[in-house]
Structure formats: structure tokens, C-alpha cells
Write a protein that holds these residues in place. Structure first.
Motif, mmCIF file in Angstrom:
data_model
loop_
_atom_site.group_PDB
_atom_site.id
_atom_site.type_symbol
_atom_site.label_atom_id
_atom_site.label_comp_id
_atom_site.label_asym_id
_atom_site.label_seq_id
_atom_site.Cartn_x
_atom_site.Cartn_y
_atom_site.Cartn_z
ATOM 1 N N VAL A 89 0.840 -1.199 0.000
ATOM 2 C CA VAL A 89 0.000 0.000 0.000
ATOM 3 C C VAL A 89 0.878 1.252 0.000
ATOM 4 N N ASP A 90 0.461 2.254 -0.778
ATOM 5 C CA ASP A 90 1.190 3.533 -0.767
ATOM 6 C C ASP A 90 0.286 4.702 -0.379
ATOM 7 N N TYR A 91 -0.967 4.403 -0.012
ATOM 8 C CA TYR A 91 -1.907 5.451 0.387
ATOM 9 C C TYR A 91 -2.930 4.834 1.334
ATOM 10 N N VAL A 92 -3.247 5.558 2.427
ATOM 11 C CA VAL A 92 -4.158 5.027 3.447
ATOM 12 C C VAL A 92 -5.357 5.954 3.598
ATOM 13 N N VAL A 93 -6.537 5.345 3.660
ATOM 14 C CA VAL A 93 -7.781 6.088 3.871
ATOM 15 C C VAL A 93 -8.479 5.536 5.108
ATOM 16 N N GLY A 94 -8.762 6.399 6.068
ATOM 17 C CA GLY A 94 -9.608 6.025 7.195
ATOM 18 C C GLY A 94 -11.040 6.358 6.844
ATOM 19 N N PHE A 95 -11.948 5.395 6.982
ATOM 20 C CA PHE A 95 -13.340 5.570 6.545
ATOM 21 C C PHE A 95 -14.253 5.049 7.636
ATOM 22 N N GLY A 96 -14.765 5.951 8.453
ATOM 23 C CA GLY A 96 -15.617 5.518 9.556
ATOM 24 C C GLY A 96 -15.586 6.499 10.705
ATOM 25 N N GLY A 97 -15.784 5.985 11.917
ATOM 26 C CA GLY A 97 -15.710 6.808 13.111
ATOM 27 C C GLY A 97 -14.281 6.939 13.600
ATOM 28 N N GLY A 98 -14.154 7.418 14.824
ATOM 29 C CA GLY A 98 -12.824 7.670 15.364
ATOM 30 C C GLY A 98 -11.944 6.438 15.417
ATOM 31 N N SER A 99 -12.535 5.273 15.676
ATOM 32 C CA SER A 99 -11.729 4.056 15.775
ATOM 33 C C SER A 99 -11.041 3.734 14.454
ATOM 34 N N SER A 100 -11.795 3.775 13.363
ATOM 35 C CA SER A 100 -11.206 3.480 12.051
ATOM 36 C C SER A 100 -10.168 4.518 11.668
ATOM 37 N N MET A 101 -10.461 5.783 11.944
ATOM 38 C CA MET A 101 -9.502 6.830 11.578
ATOM 39 C C MET A 101 -8.238 6.751 12.420
ATOM 40 N N ASP A 102 -8.361 6.383 13.703
ATOM 41 C CA ASP A 102 -7.177 6.238 14.549
ATOM 42 C C ASP A 102 -6.300 5.087 14.071
ATOM 43 N N VAL A 103 -6.927 3.971 13.729
ATOM 44 C CA VAL A 103 -6.152 2.837 13.209
ATOM 45 C C VAL A 103 -5.468 3.233 11.904
ATOM 46 N N ALA A 104 -6.174 3.951 11.043
ATOM 47 C CA ALA A 104 -5.585 4.379 9.763
ATOM 48 C C ALA A 104 -4.335 5.216 9.989
ATOM 49 N N LYS A 105 -4.350 6.095 10.974
ATOM 50 C CA LYS A 105 -3.172 6.925 11.262
ATOM 51 C C LYS A 105 -1.960 6.054 11.573
ATOM 52 N N LEU A 106 -2.171 5.068 12.430
ATOM 53 C CA LEU A 106 -1.047 4.231 12.841
ATOM 54 C C LEU A 106 -0.589 3.312 11.723
ATOM 55 N N VAL A 107 -1.521 2.835 10.909
ATOM 56 C CA VAL A 107 -1.141 2.016 9.755
ATOM 57 C C VAL A 107 -0.289 2.841 8.790
ATOM 58 N N ALA A 108 -0.668 4.092 8.564
ATOM 59 C CA ALA A 108 0.096 4.943 7.648
ATOM 60 C C ALA A 108 1.542 5.100 8.111
ATOM 61 N N LEU A 109 1.741 5.101 9.419
ATOM 62 C CA LEU A 109 3.101 5.220 9.941
ATOM 63 C C LEU A 109 3.806 3.864 9.964
ATOM 64 N N LEU A 110 3.163 2.872 10.538
ATOM 65 C CA LEU A 110 3.815 1.570 10.732
ATOM 66 C C LEU A 110 4.070 0.831 9.423
ATOM 67 N N ALA A 111 3.221 1.065 8.411
ATOM 68 C CA ALA A 111 3.378 0.343 7.140
ATOM 69 C C ALA A 111 4.336 1.029 6.184
ATOM 70 N N HIS A 112 4.842 2.198 6.569
ATOM 71 C CA HIS A 112 5.824 2.850 5.698
ATOM 72 C C HIS A 112 7.099 2.010 5.652
ATOM 73 N N PRO A 113 7.689 1.817 4.475
ATOM 74 C CA PRO A 113 8.872 0.944 4.351
ATOM 75 C C PRO A 113 10.034 1.339 5.262
ATOM 76 N N GLN A 114 10.122 2.608 5.617
ATOM 77 C CA GLN A 114 11.241 3.053 6.451
ATOM 78 C C GLN A 114 10.967 2.950 7.946
ATOM 79 N N CYS A 115 9.754 2.557 8.316
ATOM 80 C CA CYS A 115 9.413 2.518 9.741
ATOM 81 C C CYS A 115 10.030 1.291 10.409
ATOM 82 N N LYS A 116 10.864 1.515 11.400
ATOM 83 C CA LYS A 116 11.471 0.434 12.173
ATOM 84 C C LYS A 116 11.023 0.471 13.641
ATOM 85 N N GLN A 117 10.244 1.473 13.999
ATOM 86 C CA GLN A 117 9.828 1.668 15.382
ATOM 87 C C GLN A 117 8.616 0.801 15.712
#
Length: 387
Positions: A89-117
Motif C-alpha cells: 500500500v502507498d496510500y491510506v484512507v480512514g473511513f468511519g468513526g474515530g476508531s477506524s480513523m485512529d487505526v488508519a493513522k497508525l497504519v500509515a506510519l507503521l506500514a511505511h517501508p522506512q518505519c522500524k519503530q
């Protein structure tokens, strides 16, 4: 002169029906492989069907992660991240309430190829670092304001909530489409709307980073919410009221993203963690009691908000009298929406309040923002008043 820094989502699209061209918007941002993070309730309500045609007519590869639950767990975050990695994936969309949007934020960070944290190192303020994938948020409820906040709340373990707060999580685009919120059940409209009210009230009275811009946004959010909440509750298809509610929730989100929330949220979190009470309702249950506790330190600020929601008629009397009137108005508003107003009405046992008070004290990130210091004895007294 007040020194402050204000940050928010760089692009806001406010347009009824705009979600129907979501794929085009993603393509315009350079996306090729999109993950849409959502939940089964959204799918069951048929909201996904409104946006799928635009993806089917595009060249985009679409991956749908639909397993987000209320108060999403760290396990869910990592499952979504792994799915995003597998799909390149190279683009993330959160679609829903706060729970879905919060998960989308973290996926966008954690799924980036450079993320090692690891996720476990990100909890707290400013601990999440690095770069993330582009992120677009589409709220389907008018409450959390997550589309414009750099905050993601995760349930860690069985019951404890922890926040990841970092500028790197600030979404790139917020898309407000009022058509997506028509037909929401009245109790969901009510709870999420009061959640937005809490965001505005706590931002306006925050002991940390309160500033002129957040104050303006908080006041405008409360003005819109107070005049549109009951309309939206009674007539779920009123598109103007729905649009006003979405915009108000966004304003409140912008306000508390910069002037953070406090004891109402700190005491609400254990209610969600232990008893799975929806977040907006949890806030609503403790709001008036926290405000009464805060009044000795914050009455002058509550007094400034009273006429915003009640009109000029409330702009009389002492600060304490205006504060009391505001609290009474908020309590009546909750009654008018049909939401429960006491902990006992939500199946919480009286012998649980001591445990709740102890758990609330773990929310040091939030309690430090409160205009009045909260001890465990204070938290216990607030829960007892709410019981």
C-alpha cells in the motif's frame, strides 16, 4: 501577546457527495495502491457501496481492512499494518468513526517501508517518529474530530487505553461528506455530538496550550453543535444539520488537537475500557460532574461559553451562576437526546467506582491538562456523583 503554535490538517474538503469520487481524489494525490480502513458496521450500513464504484472505474488497487472494532486494540492495529504491507500500500484512507480513523493513522506510519519503530515505543506525546504514508480521513460520524488531530487511541491489554500523540500522525486531507452521516441512529448522533461538545469545552478550558485560535474554533464548534444537535437527532436526513454537525466536530477537533482535552476524557476512558461504553456516551456521563469539580478554577471560562450555547439570555449573573446554568443546559440536552445520564443506567455496579477512580489516575497525559488538579479521591467523588 500570546505565543502559540497551531497545526492542523492541510486540506479540508467539505462537500456533500464528495466521497463518491474518493478514488479520483486519491489518484490526484499520486496513489496507486490504497488501503481503506473501516469496520463491519460501515459495511453493514451500505456506506462502502457508495465509494466502491469510483475505485472499480479507476486503475487503483484497493485493499479493504474491515476488522476495526470499537476501542481498537493494538492487535487490530498490527493486523491492519500487516495487511497493508502485504499489499504494498502507498496510500491510506480512514473511513468511519474515530476508531477506524485512529487505526488508519497508525497504519500509515507503521506500514511505511522506512518505519522500524514498534508500536509499543510510540505511546505518549512525541514518541512516534519518522515518515508515514499519505493519509486521507473520511469521518462517517460527527464527533471525534480524528480527521484533524495527530492523536490515535489504542486499547492495550484487556482494558487500558493509551494514546499516540505526534505531529507525524496529522492527516493530509479531511473529507467531510454529510451524505455519509444521514440515517445514523439517533443515539449515535447524540453521543458523537456530545463528544464533540466535550472536545470544545475541554479545549477552551485546557490548562495547557490554550490559545486564541483554538478558542475561536471551540466557540464556533459549540455554537453549531448547540443549534444543530437536536435537529440532527430528530431528523437524520436533514442534510444541512448533518453538514453543520460534521463541520462543528472538525472545528472541535482542530481546537483540542492544539489545546488538549483533560479530566472528562481521563475519567471516560476507564468506562470504555472496562464496560465497553461508547466513547461519546462515556464523556457525556461524567461531563457535568467534572465541570462542577472544575468550577472553582474555571468558572470564568465556562461563563464565557454559556451565551455561546444558550444565547444572550445566559449572559447575566456571576461567573458561578453562568457556569451553573451551562451545566444544567448540558444535562438537559443529554436528557432531550434520550441518552442515559447515570452510570447505573449503563449496567455499572456501584462497587466498581473505586476501581474506575484508580484506573483514571493512570491517564496522566490528560489529567495534566485539567484546570484543577485531580486526586484519586476527587475522581472517586466524581464517579459517585455520576452514579
Amino acid at each position: 501577546m500570546t505565543n502559540f503554535t497551531f497545526s492542523t490538517t492541510r486540506t479540508i474538503i467539505n462537500e456533500a457527495g464528495a466521497a463518491r469520487r474518493l478514488a479520483t481524489i486519491c489518484e490526484e494525490q499520486g496513489a496507486r495502491s490504497v488501503m481503506l480502513v473501516t469496520d463491519e458496521g460501515i459495511i453493514g450500513a451500505g456506506l462502502l457501496e457508495r465509494i466502491l464504484p469510483s475505485f472499480q472505474q479507476s486503475a487503483l488497487q484497493l485493499t479493504v481492512f474491515k476488522d476495526v472494532e470499537a476501542d481498537p486494540s493494538d492487535t487490530t492495529v498490527m493486523a491492519a499494518t500487516e495487511a497493508a504491507r502485504r499489499a504494498n500500500v502507498d496510500y491510506v484512507v480512514g473511513f468511519g468513526g474515530g476508531s477506524s480513523m485512529d487505526v488508519a493513522k497508525l497504519v500509515a506510519l507503521l506500514a511505511h517501508p522506512q518505519c522500524k519503530q514498534p508500536l509499543s515505543d510510540m505511546y505518549g506525546v512525541g514518541n512516534a517518529r519518522g515518515v508515514r504514508l499519505p493519509l486521507l480521513q473520511v469521518p462517517t460520524t460527527a464527533g471525534t474530530g480524528s480527521e484533524v488531530t495527530p492523536i490515535a487511541i489504542v486499547t492495550t491489554g484487556a482494558t487500558t487505553k493509551a494514546g499516540v500523540v505526534s505531529a507525524v500522525l496529522q492527516p493530509d486531507i479531511a473529507l467531510l461528506d454529510a451524505e455519509l452521516t444521514t440515517g445514523l441512529p439517533p443515539h449515535v448522533t447524540a453521543a458523537t455530538g456530545i463528544d464533540a461538545m466535550v472536545h470544545a469545552i475541554e479545549a477552551y478550558t485546557s490548562a495547557v496550550k490554550k490559545n486564541p485560535v483554538s478558542d475561536l474554533l471551540a466557540k464556533e464548534a459549540l455554537r453549531l453543535l448547540s443549534s444543530n444537535l437536536m435537529v440532527a437527532v430528530k431528523d437524520g436526513n436533514n442534510i444541512q444539520a448533518r453538514s453543520n454537525m460534521l463541520l462543528a466536530a472538525l472545528y472541535a477537533g482542530q481546537a483540542f488537537a492544539n489545546a488538549p482535552v483533560a479530566a472528562v476524557h481521563a475519567l471516560a476512558y476507564p468506562l470504555g475500557g472496562h464496560f465497553h461504553i461508547p466513547h461519546g456516551l462515556s464523556n457525556s456521563l461524567v461531563l457535568p460532574h467534572v465541570m462542577r469539580f472544575n468550577a472553582p478554577k474555571a468558572a470564568h471560562l465556562y461563563a464565557e461559553l454559556a451565551p455561546v450555547v444558550m444565547g444572550d439570555a445566559a449572559n447575566v449573573g456571576s461567573n458561578e451562576e453562568k457556569t451553573a446554568a451551562l451545566i444544567t443546559w448540558l444535562e438537559q440536552q443529554t436528557i432531550n437526546t434520550g441518552l442515559p445520564t447515570r452510570l447505573r443506567d449503563c449496567g455499572i455496579r456501584e462497587d466498581a467506582v473505586a476501581m474506575l477512580a484508580s484506573e483514571a489516575m493512570l491517564q496522566t497525559r490528560l489529567l495534566g491538562n485539567n484546570p484543577r488538579e485531580v486526586t484519586e479521591a476527587d475522581a472517586l467523588a466524581i464517579y459517585q456523583a455520576a452514579y
